[in-house]
Design a protein around this motif. Sequence first.
Motif, short mmCIF file in Angstrom:
data_model
loop_
_atom_site.label_atom_id
_atom_site.label_comp_id
_atom_site.label_asym_id
_atom_site.label_seq_id
_atom_site.Cartn_x
_atom_site.Cartn_y
_atom_site.Cartn_z
N ASN A 1 0.72 -1.32 0.03
CA ASN A 1 0.07 0.03 0.02
C ASN A 1 0.98 1.23 -0.01
O ASN A 1 1.92 1.33 0.86
CB ASN A 1 -0.84 -0.13 1.14
CG ASN A 1 -1.98 1.08 1.15
OD1 ASN A 1 -1.81 2.22 0.81
ND2 ASN A 1 -3.34 0.83 1.39
N PRO A 2 0.64 2.20 -0.94
CA PRO A 2 1.42 3.45 -0.97
C PRO A 2 1.60 4.35 0.24
O PRO A 2 2.51 4.60 0.87
CB PRO A 2 0.73 4.32 -2.05
CG PRO A 2 0.10 3.23 -2.90
CD PRO A 2 -0.40 2.28 -2.03
N SER A 3 0.45 4.11 1.03
CA SER A 3 0.25 4.98 2.23
C SER A 3 1.25 4.26 3.52
O SER A 3 1.62 4.99 4.23
CB SER A 3 -1.27 4.94 2.72
OG SER A 3 -1.87 3.56 2.87
N GLN A 4 1.25 3.05 3.09
CA GLN A 4 2.16 2.21 4.15
C GLN A 4 3.61 2.87 3.82
O GLN A 4 4.28 2.68 4.98
CB GLN A 4 2.00 1.10 4.08
CG GLN A 4 2.82 -0.06 4.91
CD GLN A 4 2.35 0.14 6.61
OE1 GLN A 4 1.24 -0.26 6.96
NE2 GLN A 4 3.15 0.70 7.27
N GLY B 1 8.51 5.54 5.68
CA GLY B 1 9.60 6.59 5.38
C GLY B 1 9.47 7.64 6.49
O GLY B 1 10.65 8.00 6.95
N ARG B 2 8.03 8.05 6.65
CA ARG B 2 7.95 9.11 7.70
C ARG B 2 8.56 8.76 9.20
O ARG B 2 9.29 9.47 10.03
CB ARG B 2 6.51 9.66 8.01
CG ARG B 2 6.18 10.56 6.72
CD ARG B 2 5.03 10.98 6.51
NE ARG B 2 4.36 11.39 5.41
CZ ARG B 2 3.28 11.06 4.75
NH1 ARG B 2 2.61 10.29 5.33
NH2 ARG B 2 3.01 12.00 3.76
N GLN B 3 8.25 7.54 9.47
CA GLN B 3 8.74 6.98 10.88
C GLN B 3 10.54 6.97 10.91
O GLN B 3 10.73 7.51 12.03
CB GLN B 3 8.54 5.39 11.05
CG GLN B 3 6.87 5.17 11.36
CD GLN B 3 6.48 3.99 11.25
OE1 GLN B 3 7.30 3.03 10.95
NE2 GLN B 3 5.21 3.78 11.86
N VAL B 4 11.22 6.65 9.96
CA VAL B 4 12.36 6.72 9.83
C VAL B 4 13.00 8.26 9.99
O VAL B 4 13.95 8.25 10.98
CB VAL B 4 12.88 6.18 8.65
CG1 VAL B 4 14.61 6.60 8.36
CG2 VAL B 4 12.72 4.76 8.25
N ILE B 5 12.42 9.23 9.40
CA ILE B 5 12.86 10.50 9.60
C ILE B 5 12.29 10.82 11.04
O ILE B 5 13.27 11.55 11.76
CB ILE B 5 11.87 11.60 8.57
CG1 ILE B 5 12.46 11.20 7.28
CG2 ILE B 5 12.29 12.86 8.83
CD1 ILE B 5 11.64 11.93 5.95
N ASN B 6 11.39 10.75 11.51
CA ASN B 6 11.03 11.06 12.91
C ASN B 6 12.02 10.46 13.90
O ASN B 6 12.30 11.10 14.82
CB ASN B 6 9.58 10.51 13.32
CG ASN B 6 8.50 11.41 12.64
OD1 ASN B 6 8.74 12.54 12.37
ND2 ASN B 6 7.50 11.00 12.35
N VAL B 7 12.40 9.06 13.72
CA VAL B 7 13.09 8.58 14.66
C VAL B 7 14.70 9.33 14.54
O VAL B 7 15.15 9.67 15.55
CB VAL B 7 13.66 6.96 14.43
CG1 VAL B 7 14.67 6.49 15.08
CG2 VAL B 7 12.21 6.28 14.75
N PRO C 1 13.65 -1.04 11.64
CA PRO C 1 12.80 -1.66 12.92
C PRO C 1 13.46 -2.75 13.38
O PRO C 1 13.13 -3.48 14.49
CB PRO C 1 11.69 -1.90 12.06
CG PRO C 1 12.03 -2.18 10.71
CD PRO C 1 13.13 -1.06 10.68
N LEU C 2 14.44 -3.49 12.71
CA LEU C 2 15.17 -4.63 13.43
C LEU C 2 16.32 -4.13 14.60
O LEU C 2 16.86 -5.16 15.15
CB LEU C 2 15.73 -5.42 12.36
CG LEU C 2 15.19 -5.79 11.44
CD1 LEU C 2 15.66 -6.68 9.97
CD2 LEU C 2 14.07 -6.85 11.61
N GLY C 3 16.64 -2.98 14.36
CA GLY C 3 17.57 -2.48 15.28
C GLY C 3 18.91 -2.80 14.94
O GLY C 3 19.89 -3.09 15.61
N LEU C 4 19.11 -3.36 13.77
CA LEU C 4 20.38 -3.89 13.12
C LEU C 4 21.14 -2.97 12.26
O LEU C 4 22.52 -2.83 12.42
CB LEU C 4 20.22 -5.29 12.46
CG LEU C 4 19.45 -6.25 13.41
CD1 LEU C 4 19.14 -7.42 12.65
CD2 LEU C 4 20.37 -6.67 14.55
N ALA C 5 20.48 -2.38 11.07
CA ALA C 5 21.24 -1.68 10.19
C ALA C 5 21.51 -0.15 10.75
O ALA C 5 20.63 0.30 11.26
CB ALA C 5 20.22 -1.25 8.96
#
Length: 324
Positions: free
Chosen positions: A3-6, A11-17, A150-154
């Motif tokens: 889903n495009p919204s997903q 992407g926004r979650q990465v930027i926020n973190v 999200p895996l806390g690895l990369a």
Amino acid sequence: MTNPSQLRQWGRQVINVEIEALQGMQQYIDDSFVAACQQMLACQGKVIVMGMGKSGHVGNKIAATLASTGTPAFFVHPGEASHGDLGMLTEQDVVIAISNSGEAREIMTLMPVIRRLGIPVIAMTGSPDSTLARLAQVHLCIKVEQEACPLGLAPTSSTTATLVMGDALAVALLQAKGFTADDFALSHPGGALGRKLLMRVDDLTHTGEQLPCVTEQMPLSQALLEISAKGLGMTCVIDEQGRLTGIFTDGDLRRVLDARVEIHSSTIGQVMTRDPITLKDNILAAEALKLMEERKINGLVRIDDQARPVGALNMMDMLKAGVL
């Protein structure tokens, strides 16, 4: 299909973190940061940046930023250093060793030799209790609470934090050294940036036979022929002593035609723009461009100490030279 919204949400979650991670970096601009800057300012040699894996990629960029902002630096791969490249280091250098864990084996292998040479080490790690942090003269903490992965690895937030710490060092040193735009241009002579910062109007102006020039008494109709022949969309107007008294441009011609001035019976001196904006020698092309934009004009005349025109340029010259 995802889903495009997903995808946008991830992407926004990465930027926020990563934004949160960078906000937390403020606490690390402390006495250790000051000590690192002082160590680098006192360096008589070069700043040698080291790092493995993703830290190495970031370290390469940090070294490039330092070098381009007035702090001589280069990157040395720790793995290659163990097989001869360590000979690049001298006792006058400073080492920045980057390892998020502070335990990178390739860097730790080099530490005894670096310490034996008496080279100061600035460690950048996410672990103040690590071996590298303890062995270094100065430790810069780059610890982040959470990786964006999200895996806390990369390495994601941690590499961003490392890069930002490197930028903070480079810019602090730049300002401490009084590094100027001219200094920056000298290390960036190629490309648009170098042209914009280094090129001077002397390099662009049309001179000699290329310079359109007429006397005040010349009929307007003949002056137009000079403008057409020289192709600058303008002509200088001079007095009997050869001094610039005015300028006539394509814009002036439009105003003359709107006013229904007789071009065959009028002289150029009657319709020219008097006391035009002029340039002196050795002015940066970027300064000339700024002047043209501020005054909303398309051409400028360069004069000598006796107010005689010696060159002219227009906006097209700026465009062709890559200054615009």
